[in-house]
Design an enzyme around this catalytic site. Structure first.
Site, PDB file in Angstrom:
ATOM      1  N   LYS A 185     -77.767  56.007 -29.854  1.00  0.00           N
ATOM      2  CA  LYS A 185     -77.905  57.112 -28.905  1.00  0.00           C
ATOM      3  C   LYS A 185     -78.679  58.300 -29.496  1.00  0.00           C
ATOM      4  O   LYS A 185     -78.908  58.369 -30.699  1.00  0.00           O
ATOM      5  CB  LYS A 185     -76.505  57.575 -28.460  1.00  0.00           C
TER       6      LYS A 185
HETATM    7  C1  LIG Z   1     -74.868  53.720 -19.228  1.00  0.00           C
HETATM    8  C2  LIG Z   1     -73.779  53.534 -20.244  1.00  0.00           C
HETATM    9  N1  LIG Z   1     -72.504  53.668 -19.857  1.00  0.00           N
HETATM   10  C3  LIG Z   1     -71.487  53.523 -20.720  1.00  0.00           C
HETATM   11  C4  LIG Z   1     -71.700  53.224 -22.050  1.00  0.00           C
HETATM   12  C5  LIG Z   1     -70.531  53.008 -22.939  1.00  0.00           C
HETATM   13  O1  LIG Z   1     -70.508  53.822 -24.071  1.00  0.00           O
HETATM   14  P1  LIG Z   1     -69.760  53.350 -25.392  1.00  0.00           P
HETATM   15  O2  LIG Z   1     -70.532  52.222 -25.979  1.00  0.00           O
HETATM   16  O3  LIG Z   1     -69.781  54.581 -26.254  1.00  0.00           O
HETATM   17  O4  LIG Z   1     -68.374  52.961 -25.018  1.00  0.00           O
HETATM   18  C6  LIG Z   1     -73.009  53.092 -22.511  1.00  0.00           C
HETATM   19  C7  LIG Z   1     -73.273  52.808 -23.923  1.00  0.00           C
HETATM   20  O5  LIG Z   1     -73.867  51.882 -24.339  1.00  0.00           O
HETATM   21  C8  LIG Z   1     -74.079  53.218 -21.579  1.00  0.00           C
HETATM   22  O6  LIG Z   1     -75.348  53.046 -21.977  1.00  0.00           O
END
Ligand SMILES: Cc1ncc(COP(=O)(O)O)c(C=O)c1O
Length: 374
Positions: A185
């Site tokens: 990210k």
């Molecule tokens: C659009 C979107 N939503 C939710 C997430 C979930 O985040 P995390 O991987 O921190 O749980 C991500 C991460 O990859 C994402 O790109």
């Protein structure tokens, strides 16, 4: 090593971490307070201030943040949440965690975000929330969703640095908005997330539910509601604070790489590129995703890129066509044609702040060759 002799494989993503992060980690280690310490509110306050949001709650992942945000706006058993099928699976899963049904609506073919008129048509008397996703960092049309008059949770996991046309940063409109800090990210804490909010009462609920349902003024042993362990450690928050310090540079570097890509790929006929910023919206660059021209097999393109020493990924697959969603909710091909067409042709190319012009050039030339245009 790629097939081209003497050329390093170009990775898909690579975080920028340096002495500031090392120093921050060492300070936490030496302090002895690795969790529930002062870095958590410090990171929350700095993050909220950076965006212009009233409040922020640090959580263990974007997924955890989405779960708590949906609970906070009242989503529960049997409800419907209208959302995008073109997202990372976690945005829809978060509704399923609460035994709510994610109701998909098709996407806009230009921005690839949930189409507000399709979303409006999907609303029923069981809809308790709209969950727009700022996909690939491009701001979703929040004013249009806000006109629907329903609670909104924004999935801003990919959109740190994005700004709406009205000048408000993505995440600062007052709706709960969820950011993710996984290693690819714009800002990373390894794993982690943040919910920004306008409402102090919702922050209090999220802060309690991320910490086993404990009320702020209670001792360890009394829990007045159901909760989870979705805390973010002080170690992670210390990295986050160091990353926030360098965020302007990281975002500018990503925008520079994206601009190089736009030039280098412009000549490839039929290739779909990320839409340029329009009408005052500003993308927070997260990934560089293209759609291969119609008539090419995307998976063949991925394989051929690998042979050129270029990492790439089929990003993103349509959520409603994943096995779990087909089997649980009975989805089939043809329901969301724009999403399905885009998802079937999407390729994420290498993209990271320290990517050189030479690497961008190599990717562009490799892709052109793979598509028979080099
Ligand atoms: C659009 C979107 N939503 C939710 C997430 C979930 O985040 P995390 O991987 O921190 O749980 C991500 C991460 O990859 C994402 O790109």
């Amino acid at each position: 090593m790629g097939a081209e002799a003497g050329t390093e494989e170009i990775p898909l993503a690579r975080p920028v971490l340096g002495e500031e992060e090392e120093r921050a980690i060492l300070e936490v280690l030496r302090s002895g307070q690795l969790s529930l310490g002062p870095r958590v509110p410090a990171f929350e306050q700095a993050f909220a201030a950076r965006l212009g949001a009233a409040h922020a709650s640090a959580v263990s992942s974007g997924t955890a943040g989405l779960h708590l945000a949906l609970r906070a706006v009242g989503v529960s058993d049997g409800d419907e949440v209208v959302t995008s099928p073109f997202s990372f699976v976690a945005s829809a899963n978060a509704a399923v965690f609460e035994r709510a049904r994610p109701v998909f609506a098709d996407i806009d073919p230009v921005t690839l975000n949930l189409d507000p008129s399709a979303a409006a048509a999907a609303v029923t008397d069981r809809t308790t929330a709209i969950l727009p996703v700022h996909i690939f960092g491009y701001p979703a049309d929040l004013p249009a969703f806000e006109r629907l008059g329903l609670p909104i949770v924004e999935d801003a996991c990919e959109a740190l640095g994005a700004v709406h046309a009205d000048g408000v940063a993505v995440g600062a409109r007052g709706n709960p908005a969820v950011f993710g800090f996984y290693a690819n990210k714009q800002l990373t804490t390894g794993e982690g997330g943040m919910v920004t909010l306008g409402d102090a009462a919702l922050k209090e609920r999220i802060d309690s539910e991320r910490n086993q349902g404990r009320a702020p003024d209670m001792g360890w042993l009394d829990h007045d509601r159901l909760g989870f362990n979705y805390r973010l450690s002080d170690l992670a928050c210390a990295i986050g604070l160091a990353q926030l310090e360098r965020l302007d540079g990281l975002l500018a570097a990503r925008a520079r790489v994206a601009a190089r890509y736009a030039e280098a790929l412009a000549g490839i006929e039929g290739l779909g590129l990320p839409c340029p910023d329009t009408g005052g919206d500003v993308r927070g660059w997260f990934v560089y995703v293209v759609q291969v021209p119609h008539g090419h097999d995307r998976d063949d393109v991925l394989r051929a890129l690998r042979e050129h020493g270029i990492q790439s990924k089929p990003y993103l697959p349509a959520i409603h066509l994943m096995s779990f969603y087909r089997e649980t909710f009975g989805h089939r091909e043809g329901e969301f044609p724009v999403c399905e067409d885009v998802a079937a042709r999407s390729v994420a190319l290498p993209f990271f702040p320290e990517m050189t012009d030479g690497q961008v050039e190599r990717v562009a030339q490799g892709l052109a060759r793979v598509l028979g245009q080099g």
